[in-house]
Write a protein that holds these residues in place. Structure first.
Motif, mmCIF file in Angstrom:
data_model
loop_
_atom_site.group_PDB
_atom_site.id
_atom_site.type_symbol
_atom_site.label_atom_id
_atom_site.label_comp_id
_atom_site.label_asym_id
_atom_site.label_seq_id
_atom_site.Cartn_x
_atom_site.Cartn_y
_atom_site.Cartn_z
ATOM 1 N N LEU A 36 0.792 -1.490 0.222
ATOM 2 C CA LEU A 36 -0.074 -0.217 -0.222
ATOM 3 C C LEU A 36 0.962 0.871 0.229
ATOM 4 C CD1 LEU A 36 -2.398 -1.011 2.232
ATOM 5 C CD2 LEU A 36 -2.791 -1.382 0.305
ATOM 6 N N ASP A 37 0.293 2.244 -0.670
ATOM 7 C CA ASP A 37 1.709 3.503 -0.528
ATOM 8 C C ASP A 37 0.779 4.254 0.742
ATOM 9 O OD1 ASP A 37 -0.709 4.501 -1.798
ATOM 10 O OD2 ASP A 37 -0.415 4.877 -3.581
ATOM 11 N N GLY A 38 1.451 5.738 0.069
ATOM 12 C CA GLY A 38 0.849 6.490 1.738
ATOM 13 C C GLY A 38 -0.837 7.168 1.223
ATOM 14 N N LYS A 39 -0.621 7.107 0.521
ATOM 15 C CA LYS A 39 -2.126 7.355 -0.120
ATOM 16 C C LYS A 39 -3.007 6.207 0.356
ATOM 17 C CE LYS A 39 -0.676 10.295 -3.808
ATOM 18 N NZ LYS A 39 -0.027 10.419 -4.698
ATOM 19 N N ARG A 40 -2.867 5.028 0.352
ATOM 20 C CA ARG A 40 -4.080 4.183 1.426
ATOM 21 C C ARG A 40 -4.505 3.518 -0.556
ATOM 22 N NH1 ARG A 40 -2.293 5.535 6.571
ATOM 23 N NH2 ARG A 40 -3.253 6.628 7.545
ATOM 24 N N ARG A 88 5.466 4.577 15.440
ATOM 25 C CA ARG A 88 5.916 6.201 16.352
ATOM 26 C C ARG A 88 5.987 6.900 16.609
ATOM 27 N NH1 ARG A 88 11.275 1.953 15.682
ATOM 28 N NH2 ARG A 88 10.917 1.785 14.017
ATOM 29 N N CYS A 89 5.840 7.766 15.048
ATOM 30 C CA CYS A 89 5.895 9.275 14.779
ATOM 31 C C CYS A 89 4.194 9.171 15.393
ATOM 32 C CB CYS A 89 6.324 9.097 13.523
ATOM 33 S SG CYS A 89 4.856 8.393 12.707
ATOM 34 N N GLY A 90 3.309 8.799 15.301
ATOM 35 C CA GLY A 90 2.158 8.884 16.450
ATOM 36 C C GLY A 90 0.879 9.343 15.193
ATOM 37 N N ASP A 91 1.446 8.637 13.891
ATOM 38 C CA ASP A 91 0.496 8.302 12.971
ATOM 39 C C ASP A 91 -0.224 6.931 12.608
ATOM 40 O OD1 ASP A 91 -1.540 8.745 10.631
ATOM 41 O OD2 ASP A 91 -0.172 10.028 9.788
ATOM 42 N N TYR A 92 -0.355 6.272 11.923
ATOM 43 C CA TYR A 92 -1.129 4.876 12.061
ATOM 44 C C TYR A 92 -0.938 4.761 10.481
ATOM 45 C CZ TYR A 92 -4.028 6.241 15.837
ATOM 46 O OH TYR A 92 -4.243 6.489 16.795
ATOM 47 N N PHE A 93 -0.689 2.995 10.497
ATOM 48 C CA PHE A 93 -0.743 2.536 9.309
ATOM 49 C C PHE A 93 -1.674 1.467 9.478
ATOM 50 C CE2 PHE A 93 3.637 1.711 12.218
ATOM 51 C CZ PHE A 93 4.616 1.433 11.272
ATOM 52 N N ALA A 94 -2.409 1.823 8.181
ATOM 53 C CA ALA A 94 -4.226 1.793 8.214
ATOM 54 C C ALA A 94 -4.028 0.345 6.930
ATOM 55 C CB ALA A 94 -5.197 2.343 8.587
ATOM 56 N N ILE A 95 -5.488 0.031 7.612
ATOM 57 C CA ILE A 95 -6.452 -0.964 5.857
ATOM 58 C C ILE A 95 -7.392 -1.013 6.457
ATOM 59 C CG2 ILE A 95 -5.181 -3.211 6.832
ATOM 60 C CD1 ILE A 95 -5.048 -4.207 3.527
ATOM 61 N N ALA A 129 -0.579 -15.327 5.174
ATOM 62 C CA ALA A 129 0.188 -14.710 4.067
ATOM 63 C C ALA A 129 0.298 -13.062 4.911
ATOM 64 C CB ALA A 129 -1.186 -14.088 2.874
ATOM 65 N N SER A 130 0.766 -12.079 4.157
ATOM 66 C CA SER A 130 1.068 -10.813 5.298
ATOM 67 C C SER A 130 1.293 -10.065 4.125
ATOM 68 C CB SER A 130 2.056 -10.828 5.547
ATOM 69 O OG SER A 130 3.508 -10.911 4.240
ATOM 70 N N VAL A 131 0.748 -8.568 4.482
ATOM 71 C CA VAL A 131 -0.166 -7.494 3.477
ATOM 72 C C VAL A 131 1.252 -6.717 3.761
ATOM 73 C CG1 VAL A 131 -1.243 -5.380 3.234
ATOM 74 C CG2 VAL A 131 -2.085 -8.076 3.543
ATOM 75 N N ILE A 132 2.056 -5.615 3.282
ATOM 76 C CA ILE A 132 2.647 -4.528 4.188
ATOM 77 C C ILE A 132 1.686 -3.170 4.271
ATOM 78 C CG2 ILE A 132 5.099 -3.398 3.716
ATOM 79 C CD1 ILE A 132 5.705 -6.435 3.789
ATOM 80 N N LEU A 133 2.084 -2.953 5.078
ATOM 81 C CA LEU A 133 1.954 -1.346 5.331
ATOM 82 C C LEU A 133 2.401 -0.788 5.887
ATOM 83 C CD1 LEU A 133 -1.119 -2.801 7.439
ATOM 84 C CD2 LEU A 133 -1.449 -2.634 5.416
ATOM 85 N N PRO A 134 2.123 0.998 4.986
ATOM 86 C CA PRO A 134 2.516 1.839 5.401
ATOM 87 C C PRO A 134 2.044 3.067 6.404
ATOM 88 C CG PRO A 134 1.644 2.508 3.542
ATOM 89 C CD PRO A 134 1.356 0.551 3.876
ATOM 90 N N CYS A 135 3.189 3.749 7.320
ATOM 91 C CA CYS A 135 2.930 4.328 8.197
ATOM 92 C C CYS A 135 2.137 6.054 7.077
ATOM 93 C CB CYS A 135 3.814 4.962 8.547
ATOM 94 S SG CYS A 135 3.741 6.184 10.149
ATOM 95 N N GLY A 136 0.945 7.002 7.394
ATOM 96 C CA GLY A 136 0.449 7.750 6.529
ATOM 97 C C GLY A 136 1.358 8.296 6.406
ATOM 98 N N CYS A 160 5.223 8.467 8.131
ATOM 99 C CA CYS A 160 6.855 8.449 7.921
ATOM 100 C C CYS A 160 6.969 7.688 6.801
ATOM 101 C CB CYS A 160 7.317 8.365 9.104
ATOM 102 S SG CYS A 160 6.743 6.533 10.119
ATOM 103 N N SER A 161 7.830 6.508 7.034
ATOM 104 C CA SER A 161 8.621 5.639 5.326
ATOM 105 C C SER A 161 8.555 4.520 6.450
ATOM 106 C CB SER A 161 9.596 6.680 5.098
ATOM 107 O OG SER A 161 10.852 6.152 6.701
ATOM 108 N N LEU A 162 7.807 4.194 7.586
ATOM 109 C CA LEU A 162 8.041 2.932 8.208
ATOM 110 C C LEU A 162 7.042 2.255 7.752
ATOM 111 C CD1 LEU A 162 8.553 3.596 11.859
ATOM 112 C CD2 LEU A 162 10.180 3.130 10.202
ATOM 113 N N LYS A 163 7.240 0.907 7.674
ATOM 114 C CA LYS A 163 6.481 0.314 7.510
ATOM 115 C C LYS A 163 5.994 -1.174 8.385
ATOM 116 C CE LYS A 163 7.470 1.146 2.548
ATOM 117 N NZ LYS A 163 8.275 0.485 1.364
#
Length: 174
Positions: free
Chosen positions: A3-7, A118-125, A154-161, A163-166
Motif C-alpha cells: 500500500l502506498d502512502g495514499k492508502r 511511533r511517529c504518532g500517525d497510523y498504519f491502516a487498511i 499470508a502478509s500485507v505490507i502497510l506503510p505509515c500515513g 513517515c517511511s516506516l512499514k
C-alpha cells in the motif's frame, strides 16, 4: 501487496486480472477476456459521462492490457514473477503485527484496522482493501476474523500515513 502512502492498493498484474499467481495460461486468458470486456472504454462510454469516471475506466482498461501483455508471454511472466518475488523479500519492515494487535473500528459496512506508528500517525487498511486482495474481514462477537478461500497464511505490507516506516500485517488464516 503493498500500500502506498495514499492508502491505495498497488496491485500486481495477477490482482488486476483476478487470478492466482499459479494460474495457467487458459485461466489468465479467460480472466483477461472478462476484464477487458468489463473495462473497455467504448462499452462504458454511455455510462461514464463524468470525466473522473471516464478517466478511471480508461486507466483500468490500460492496466488490464498491460497485465495481459506481461502474463500472456511465458518469458515476460517469468521475469515479472522473479521481480515480484524479489520485491517481497526485500521489503524491510519495522515489525510484524498480528491481527489481534490491530485496533478495529466499525465504520458502517466497512471495518477499518489501525496500528499506531511511533511517529504518532497510523498504519491502516480496511475491509474493502482486504476484499480486493481476496480476504474476507468480519467480526464474530468480539473477535475480528480474516478469511480467505485457499486458507494459506499470508502478509500485507502497510506503510505509515506520515513517515517511511512499514509494518507487516501477518494474516494467519484459520
Amino acid at each position: 501487496m503493498l500500500l502506498d502512502g495514499k492508502r491505495s492498493i498497488q496491485k500486481t498484474h495477477y490482482d488486476i486480472l483476478s487470478v492466482k499467481e499459479d494460474a495457467n495460461y487458459e485461466e489468465i486468458r479467460a480472466s483477461y477476456r472478462s476484464a477487458v470486456l468489463n473495462s473497455h472504454p467504448d462499452k462504458l462510454q454511455g455510462i461514464t459521462e463524468i470525466s473522473d469516471l471516464h478517466h478511471e475506466s480508461q486507466e483500468r482498461f490500460l492496466k488490464v492490457q498491460k497485465a495481459w501483455e506481461i502474463l500472456s508471454d511465458s518469458r515476460t511472466r517469468a521475469v515479472y514473477d522473479r521481480e515480484l518475488r524479489d520485491s517481497r523479500q526485500e521489503t524491510e519492515t519495522a515489525e510484524d503485527v498480528s491481527l489481534d494487535e490491530m485496533i478495529v473500528e466499525d465504520v458502517g459496512e466497512v471495518l477499518e484496522l489501525f496500528y499506531q506508528c511511533r511517529c504518532g500517525d497510523y498504519f491502516a487498511i480496511d475491509s474493502e482493501d482486504l476484499g480486493e486482495m481476496g480476504y474476507s474481514l468480519g467480526r464474530d462477537e468480539n473477535k475480528t476474523l480474516i478469511r480467505r478461500p485457499d486458507s494459506i497464511p499470508a502478509s500485507v505490507i502497510l506503510p505509515c500515513g506520515s513517515c517511511s516506516l512499514k509494518i507487516r500485517l501477518m494474516i494467519n488464516v484459520d
